[in-house]
Each structure stands twice: as C-alpha cells, then as structure tokens.
Design a protein around this motif. Structure first.
Motif, PDB file in Angstrom:
ATOM      1  N   ILE A  20       0.942  -1.174   0.145  1.00 29.77           N
ATOM      2  CA  ILE A  20       0.089   0.056   0.131  1.00 29.77           C
ATOM      3  C   ILE A  20       0.892   1.356   0.152  1.00 29.77           C
ATOM      4  CG2 ILE A  20      -0.289  -0.150   2.502  1.00 29.77           C
ATOM      5  CD1 ILE A  20      -3.118   0.926   2.078  1.00 29.77           C
ATOM      6  N   ASP A  21       0.365   2.386  -0.654  1.00 29.59           N
ATOM      7  CA  ASP A  21       1.197   3.703  -0.677  1.00 29.59           C
ATOM      8  C   ASP A  21       1.081   4.413   0.889  1.00 29.59           C
ATOM      9  OD1 ASP A  21       1.532   2.962  -3.191  1.00 29.59           O
ATOM     10  OD2 ASP A  21       0.231   4.635  -3.973  1.00 29.59           O
ATOM     11  N   CYS A  22       1.976   5.014   1.067  1.00 34.75           N
ATOM     12  CA  CYS A  22       2.167   5.597   2.559  1.00 34.75           C
ATOM     13  C   CYS A  22       1.400   6.902   2.679  1.00 34.75           C
ATOM     14  CB  CYS A  22       3.524   5.889   2.957  1.00 34.75           C
ATOM     15  SG  CYS A  22       4.093   7.004   2.127  1.00 34.75           S
ATOM     16  N   ASP A  23       0.575   7.233   1.587  1.00 35.79           N
ATOM     17  CA  ASP A  23      -0.110   8.744   1.723  1.00 35.79           C
ATOM     18  C   ASP A  23      -1.380   8.512   1.862  1.00 35.79           C
ATOM     19  OD1 ASP A  23      -1.060   7.470  -0.591  1.00 35.79           O
ATOM     20  OD2 ASP A  23      -0.025   8.975  -2.197  1.00 35.79           O
ATOM     21  N   GLY A  24      -1.971   7.513   2.329  1.00 34.15           N
ATOM     22  CA  GLY A  24      -3.331   7.546   2.758  1.00 34.15           C
ATOM     23  C   GLY A  24      -4.357   7.496   1.768  1.00 34.15           C
ATOM     24  N   GLN A  25      -3.887   7.389   0.509  1.00 31.68           N
ATOM     25  CA  GLN A  25      -4.963   7.698  -0.779  1.00 31.68           C
ATOM     26  C   GLN A  25      -5.795   6.443  -0.750  1.00 31.68           C
ATOM     27  OE1 GLN A  25      -2.394   9.099  -3.964  1.00 31.68           O
ATOM     28  NE2 GLN A  25      -4.109  10.043  -4.318  1.00 31.68           N
ATOM     29  N   ASP A  26      -5.075   5.186  -0.426  1.00 30.44           N
ATOM     30  CA  ASP A  26      -5.973   4.039  -0.567  1.00 30.44           C
ATOM     31  C   ASP A  26      -6.460   3.590   0.999  1.00 30.44           C
ATOM     32  OD1 ASP A  26      -5.225   3.756  -3.335  1.00 30.44           O
ATOM     33  OD2 ASP A  26      -3.338   3.008  -2.308  1.00 30.44           O
ATOM     34  N   ASP A  45     -12.869   3.298  -1.788  1.00 29.00           N
ATOM     35  CA  ASP A  45     -12.861   4.612  -2.442  1.00 29.00           C
ATOM     36  C   ASP A  45     -11.244   5.054  -1.992  1.00 29.00           C
ATOM     37  OD1 ASP A  45     -15.403   4.548  -3.177  1.00 29.00           O
ATOM     38  OD2 ASP A  45     -16.359   5.016  -1.206  1.00 29.00           O
ATOM     39  N   ARG A  46     -10.934   5.782  -3.144  1.00 25.31           N
ATOM     40  CA  ARG A  46      -9.659   6.342  -2.950  1.00 25.31           C
ATOM     41  C   ARG A  46      -9.832   7.884  -2.655  1.00 25.31           C
ATOM     42  NH1 ARG A  46      -4.081   5.697  -5.200  1.00 25.31           N
ATOM     43  NH2 ARG A  46      -3.525   7.299  -6.133  1.00 25.31           N
ATOM     44  N   THR A  47      -9.094   8.352  -2.051  1.00 26.86           N
ATOM     45  CA  THR A  47      -9.373   9.571  -1.366  1.00 26.86           C
ATOM     46  C   THR A  47      -8.282  10.526  -1.886  1.00 26.86           C
ATOM     47  OG1 THR A  47      -8.276   8.827   0.825  1.00 26.86           O
ATOM     48  CG2 THR A  47     -10.759   9.193   0.671  1.00 26.86           C
ATOM     49  N   PRO A  48      -8.275  11.926  -1.562  1.00 26.79           N
ATOM     50  CA  PRO A  48      -6.977  12.618  -1.629  1.00 26.79           C
ATOM     51  C   PRO A  48      -5.646  12.434  -1.073  1.00 26.79           C
ATOM     52  CG  PRO A  48      -8.761  14.049  -1.452  1.00 26.79           C
ATOM     53  CD  PRO A  48      -9.213  12.731  -1.063  1.00 26.79           C
ATOM     54  N   ARG A  49      -4.535  12.829  -1.173  1.00 30.08           N
ATOM     55  CA  ARG A  49      -3.315  12.544  -0.446  1.00 30.08           C
ATOM     56  C   ARG A  49      -3.514  13.168   1.026  1.00 30.08           C
ATOM     57  NH1 ARG A  49       2.220  12.338  -0.618  1.00 30.08           N
ATOM     58  NH2 ARG A  49       2.826  10.757  -2.100  1.00 30.08           N
ATOM     59  N   LEU A  50      -3.190  12.577   2.212  1.00 32.56           N
ATOM     60  CA  LEU A  50      -3.359  13.422   3.172  1.00 32.56           C
ATOM     61  C   LEU A  50      -2.525  14.569   3.322  1.00 32.56           C
ATOM     62  CD1 LEU A  50      -4.159  10.080   5.624  1.00 32.56           C
ATOM     63  CD2 LEU A  50      -5.763  11.944   4.445  1.00 32.56           C
TER      64      LEU A  50
HETATM   65 MG    MG Z   1      -0.405   8.682  -3.968  1.00 35.35          MG
END
Ligand code: MG
Ligand code: UDP
Length: 319
Positions: free
Chosen positions: A101-107, A203-208
């Motif tokens: 998983i990416d670390c930016d909280g988008q997923d 749901d994919r959210t914007p980068r935190l």
């Molecule tokens: Mg990202």
C-alpha cells in the motif's frame, strides 16, 4: 495457525505524511490482531526508497518506539516499483501474507481487512480496486483511464483501476520472485503469476499530505515501460505499418508510371515533400520503438540488481 501479515509500504520523501498515516496503519493492524485474524507477529514495514528528507529518521524512530513498526532502507532512490519489489521480497521471508500500500493514505487502509478475509477464504492474490475516482482531478482521472485502456489495447493484462494496493500470499510471492526481469511493472506481472485471485473495492481519497511523485511525465514513462516490458505488440504494429506504407507506395509507383505514359505528369513538389517527410517520421518513430526494446534487452542481459538494501531497523532486541 494465524497468518503473519506484513504491510509493505514504499516511502520516498514522505516526512510530511508518515506521522499522519503510520498510526492509521497501526490501528488497522492491531484491530485485526485483536480480532484473531492475524498473528501477533504481524508488522508494518516501510521501505525507504532513498529519501532525501527525514523519512528514514522517522521510520527508525517509529521502529524503536513501537514493536509493530519495521523498516528497510534502499541504498538509493530506485523508484516505486523497485522499492515495492524489494520490500515484498524482504517481507516474504518473514510473513505469510503481505499487503502493499502507498504511504500517503490515498488507498483506504480499512479495505485491507476485507483482503485478509478473502485470503482466509482461500485466495492467494487480492487486488484493491478503486470504486470511484471522484477525488482525483479531471485530468488525472482521464489520463489514468486512458492509461489502462492503452495497456489493454497493447496486450498487457492488468486489473482495471487497480494500482499497487494488493494482498499476496507467500506462495504467490515465491512465484513472483521467479520473474527475474529488471524492467519491472508489478501491475502487469502479478496477474501472470496466476493462483486464485479476487478483488476488493474501496474509495480512493486525496493525499493526506505532501505531493504526488507521479506527474504526467512519469505517468507516460510508466505506461511506456509497462507496455514495452510486457508486450511486443508495438513491434507488430510497426511491422504492420511498414507493410501498409510499402503497399500504398507500390500502388503509387504503378500509378505514376501510368501517368508518365499517359503524358499527364503534374508538378507536385509540395505533395512529394510532405509524403517524404511523413515517411521519414514513421521511420524514426518505428526505429525509436524498436530501439527501446533493444535497450531493454541490453538492460536485461546485464542482469543488474533491482534494488540494494542498505540498512534495516533492528528487530532482535524486541523479541
Ligand atoms: Mg499517492
Ligand atoms: N514512491 C517511492 N519511490 C519513488 C516515488 C514514489 O517509493 O521514487 C512511493 C511514494 O512514497 C508513495 C507511492 O510510491 O508511497 C506512490 O507515490 P505517489 O503517492 O507520489 O503517487 P500517486 O499516488 O500520486 O500516483
């Protein structure tokens, strides 16, 4: 026996977002441990991809403060795909299942719970698929959709709207480790591994916090790389184009000979030049495409390491 789960999280210059998302990963992991879904030995593993900011210091600190965090650091920046592969291969030795998983909280981290449920039901690979792209800008949405369509048209099998958020079992990772190529595009390689697989929607959210590392230029490079790493269709298209142009030119030659004998040859400088330029363009493009394949063959024959792990956080003392 409860499975050991490892979250594998590539991070590149993420000092802004790590302190925000790390507790979220921890909460999800501990929730699953508490509900007896996964083993106590499950961990959150960050892969520092040669960050130039304080990312590694943060990872190191987290690992010292909290037993659920671990980290490895690559010797330099190798890009998302290589960092992810490095992390997965490292985690494979310690875990029964990994979730990348990416670390930016988008997923949506919560979707990983459903992934583990699917694993417990017998799936080896669980793809995280985006429900909607509402949070993405119109531009990102259309270019990303175009990207998947292009890949499909070029014969690369991918899961639509799935990025690199996925669960893989040890068995699937072991199979993946047999793919020795240095030009890696995991989204296209994982479906080739096979095994029982399914999808989970979120749901994919914007980068935190922080900024995307995938501007248009990098996205185009990733698309081109993905295609040329997994498909030879562009070469076939170039060949087909060559045949087509040759055929048309042949008819053109016959036509001009006929015109000559009919004595009605016309002065057509502009049209001639434009056709010559057009053909020159097609030739250059074709040579470029073929050249990029040769470049890849060159890199593959060198078989250089795909990533080099420089350090890892200390784990022994905690156990
Ligand atoms: Mg990202
Ligand atoms: N990333 C990485 N190495 C790089 C670029 C990005 O490990 O050279 C990581 C980054 O830290 C993030 C993930 O890959 O966890 C996805 O990157 P990003 O969020 O910037 O891409 P986007 O979600 O905008 O496509």
């Amino acid at each position: 026996m409860k499975p050991i789960l490892y979250f594998v999280i590539p991070c590149y210059n993420e000092e802004e977002v790590l302190p925000v998302t790390a507790p979220m990963f921890r909460e999800t992991l501990c929730g699953m441990i508490k509900d007896d879904m996964i083993s106590e030995k499950s961990r959150i593993m960050f892969v520092n991809d040669g960050s130039r900011d304080k990312t590694w210091e943060i990872i190191d600190r987290l690992s010292k403060e909290d037993e659920y965090f671990e980290g490895i650091s690559l010797s330099r920046n190798r890009g998302h795909q290589n960092a992810l592969l490095g992390g997965l291969m490292y985690a494979k030795e310690r875990a029964d299942i990994t979730i990348s998983i990416d670390c930016d909280g988008q997923d949506d981290i919560n979707a990983s719970r459903e992934m583990v449920e699917k694993y417990l039901e017998g799936c080896d690979i669980v793809y995280g698929v985006r429900n909607s792209r509402k949070s993405d800008s119109f531009f990102k949405r259309t270019t990303a959709r175009g990207f998947y369509k292009l890949l499909k048209g070029m014969g690369v099998e991918t899961v639509y709207d799935h990025a690199d958020y996925r669960l893989m079992s040890k068995r699937a990772l072991e199979a993946l480790s047999e793919y020795k190529e240095v030009n890696i595009f995991l989204r296209g390689m994982v479906p080739l591994v096979g095994f029982k697989s399914t999808s989970v929607y979120y749901d994919r959210t914007p980068r935190l916090a922080g900024e995307s590392h995938y501007p248009l230029k990098k996205m185009l490079a990733l698309a081109f790389d993905g295609i040329t790493s997994l498909s030879t269709k562009p070469i076939k298209i170039v060949t087909g184009l060559g045949f087509f142009v040759t055929f048309i030119s042949f008819i053109g030659i016959i036509w001009s000979v006929v015109q000559y004998f009919l004595d009605s040859a016309i002065a057509g400088w502009a049209s001639t030049v434009s056709i010559v330029c057009f053909l020159g363009g097609i030739q250059l493009l074709s040579i470029g495409i073929i050249g990029s394949y040769i470049g890849k063959i060159y890199l593959e024959t060198k078989a250089r390491p795909r990533y080099i792990i420089a350090e890892a956080t200390e784990q022994e003392e905690k156990k």
